[in-house]
Motif scaffolding. Structure first.
Motif, PDB file in Angstrom:
ATOM      1  N   THR A  37     -33.791 -44.596  29.420  1.00  0.00           N
ATOM      2  CA  THR A  37     -33.246 -43.365  29.960  1.00  0.00           C
ATOM      3  C   THR A  37     -32.940 -41.899  29.089  1.00  0.00           C
ATOM      4  N   GLY A  38     -35.038 -41.871  28.492  1.00  0.00           N
ATOM      5  CA  GLY A  38     -34.765 -41.138  27.047  1.00  0.00           C
ATOM      6  C   GLY A  38     -34.665 -39.641  28.253  1.00  0.00           C
ATOM      7  N   LEU A  64     -40.662 -41.204  18.304  1.00  0.00           N
ATOM      8  CA  LEU A  64     -39.763 -41.289  18.095  1.00  0.00           C
ATOM      9  C   LEU A  64     -39.081 -41.894  18.858  1.00  0.00           C
ATOM     10  N   GLU A  67     -38.939 -46.190  20.419  1.00  0.00           N
ATOM     11  CA  GLU A  67     -37.853 -47.979  20.013  1.00  0.00           C
ATOM     12  C   GLU A  67     -36.815 -48.793  21.503  1.00  0.00           C
ATOM     13  N   GLN A  68     -36.085 -46.987  21.921  1.00  0.00           N
ATOM     14  CA  GLN A  68     -35.412 -47.038  23.278  1.00  0.00           C
ATOM     15  C   GLN A  68     -36.311 -47.680  24.334  1.00  0.00           C
ATOM     16  N   GLN A  71     -36.836 -51.239  24.123  1.00  0.00           N
ATOM     17  CA  GLN A  71     -35.374 -52.344  24.617  1.00  0.00           C
ATOM     18  C   GLN A  71     -34.805 -51.658  26.545  1.00  0.00           C
TER      19      GLN A  71
END
Lengths: 366, 366
Positions: A37-38, A64, A67-68, A71
């Motif tokens: 969902t970036g 940046l 990490e998201q 996950q």
């Protein structure tokens, strides 16, 4: 359907086209295939790209967002070694050894295409994918339909709560903001698109933004809104009025409602977008308002609020079971206003199922 | 500077490059040059393009948006005869008789480029504009600075109102929503970007979305927010805590604050982005946190929340009077959290003027 199954479906299409890989740059397609969902600030700030080979899947993003991405995007290798995502795409394509690579020509910036072209050299062929992934998304699974139905139920509830408290003298902007607050407080992640509240003459512009105009008794107020919930959209339009409607409003409303009824009664899987559009358009034209129905009858809804299939006079794609579409005839009269009524429906093997629960005719007591 | 003067400035650059016309597809550039606020749902639903020749200016859009375009875009001829905007651009370019045409390669879809290429044939040369218009926007007029200052004042006020009522046990999501409501109720048109509220360990990700995690006393809470008002953005970050901070938080906070102070004291027109970035980065590195400052020091703010100039280790453009930039050093420690402090400043001929009025150190009484 998990993202794994979606990727398998994409790979099947890639093999049919003799492609070794695809670069996915459309944010909705990226989310649908990966769960990532970036955020993007288009056109030139991207949250990331996907590069999907026949045996491996990469998510290209910045350090940046890495990490998201890790996950959220199960099964993807995260590639964050390059600030320029198109250069990163090229590096991954070389790593995969891909020779014929699809790219989303309707969602790729010219500059990124140019970078891919320059980085990959003439040995790698770049093939436009057109709307390949958008088309895969059009037929929804039962789980996706359930997510859309939940977003629609929340939208309907917020609408009914706020419309019951509409009074003459409230501004369009104030009503729109209360609708947005109601959706958020009922659990929406946000509005799927900017809410429209168009009163009196403002309703003649189909996509009008709320102004400081104060609504008056007896005039049409077109309200168009939809919640975003867990990545899926809803879409609802009703035209309401406070107190007694004039003769013209009653008449125009009855024509639009008859057009909606005709479309909902007649549409079914196998018909083209054009044929469905005509079900409503013919009713409006027969009543003498043909020129005043200035847009298409409807569009698909899913992770995006406007997507395939398109119920328009140019739509030649047949409706399929699993399509989720709006049905939204309207009549717009310059200087007077507009009436639009919109339901959201799932196409089923033997007809359609309307997800919208809000009544069609809503008269607010002043 | 009116849109007329902005168009004149663009035409001067076109003449310098021996271009006859430019196709503008970047929504922020389109707004800045025309005042038109038509909505886009990128990448593939555009509110319109501009085609600006040396003596004429066209706004290409759909029939549905034509009325709005006429009202907003003074001096533009509205062209709404073609559903495919790139085909419309080509028709206008032929009408203008332009031979060398600039296009925004960083904001134009490959498909639209292809359409232009195919429609115009080999007689017309298409020349990438890179960030020509973005660069024109970077130096703000006094009127633009006033609009940004108003958006920032509103942001600061909403922040102070809500932060005063923060208590242990409130969720990040709840706090973010109250911040958004406060901005809207103070008159913002909306948030300029999704509000971040990142508490405790969540603060280690610089762009974290609010979750249901409940804030606790003594931990850092990074809040990043900005209002959109009359087309211009604000940007504010503070790291706050409730009650007593631990030793590590006090220390990290003091390092970040010293970095901010160093940058604000030392930066001035004529320095490159890299030089300004180093003012803060050196302080953080000297304290042993060099690796933990994972992003650039700042960016321009205007009709877009991220725009030129960029205060980054790669920024070679010199600061100019009229630039409006964020200054936002940060330290991020995985598992523990983060501290970022961000001001918004105008570069003036003899120094900078800070627009932000919120105190740096905010300790909320539990």
């Amino acid at each position: 359907m998990s993202t794994t199954e979606r990727i398998a479906a994409l790979r099947e299409r890639l093999r049919e086209r003799a492609l070794d890989a695809a670069v996915i740059t459309h944010p909705s397609n990226r989310f649908w295939l990966s769960g990532y969902t970036g955020e993007d600030i288009p056109p030139n700030e991207s949250g990331g790209h996907l590069v999907i080979g026949l045996d491996a899947a990469y998510l290209v993003t910045s350090r940046l967002n890495a990490e998201q991405a890790r996950q959220e995007a199960a099964g993807f290798t995260i590639y964050d070694k390059e600030r320029d995502f198109a250069k990163a795409d090229a590096a991954v394509i070389r790593e995969l050894g891909a020779q014929r690579v699809g790219f989303e020509d309707q969602a790729t910036l010219y500059r990124d295409y140019r970078t891919l072209r320059d980085e990959l050299g003439e040995d790698v062929e770049l093939v436009p994918l057109d709307t390949l992934v958008d088309d895969l998304r059009a037929v929804k699974t039962p789980e996706e339909i359930e997510l859309i139905a939940r977003a629609q139920a929340l939208t309907d509830q917020a609408f009914m709560q706020v419309v019951a408290t509409m009074r003459p003298g409230q501004s369009e902007r104030e009503i729109a903001w209360r609708l947005e607050q109601a959706m958020r407080e009922l659990g929406a992640d946000g509005p799927a698109f900017p809410i429209a509240v168009a009163s009196g003459p403002n309703g003649a512009l189909p996509h009008y933004r709320p102004t400081d105009r104060r609504v008056q008794a007896g005039e049409p107020v077109v309200i168009d809104m939809g919640a975003m919930l867990d990545g899926y959209c809803a879409d609802l339009t009703r035209t309401v009025w406070i107190g007694q409607a004039g003769e013209q409003l009653e008449h125009v409303f009855s024509v639009v409602l008859a057009a909606l009824d005709a479309a909902e009664a007649g549409m079914r899987a196998g018909m083209t977008g054009k044929e469905v559009d005509a079900l409503a358009r013919d009713v409006i034209a027969a009543a003498g308002y043909g020129e005043a129905f200035t847009h298409s009858l409807g569009h698909g809804v899913g992770v995006r609020v406007h997507e395939a299939p398109y119920l328009s006079p140019r739509g030649d794609r047949p409706l399929e079971a699993g399509h989720v579409v709006t049905i939204e005839p309207g009549i717009y009269i310059s200087g007077w206003g507009g009436v639009r009524i919109e339901d959201l429906a799932v196409v089923e093997p033997d007809g359609i199922r309307i997800l919208t629960t809000v009544p069609k005719r809503i008269v607010v007591t002043p």
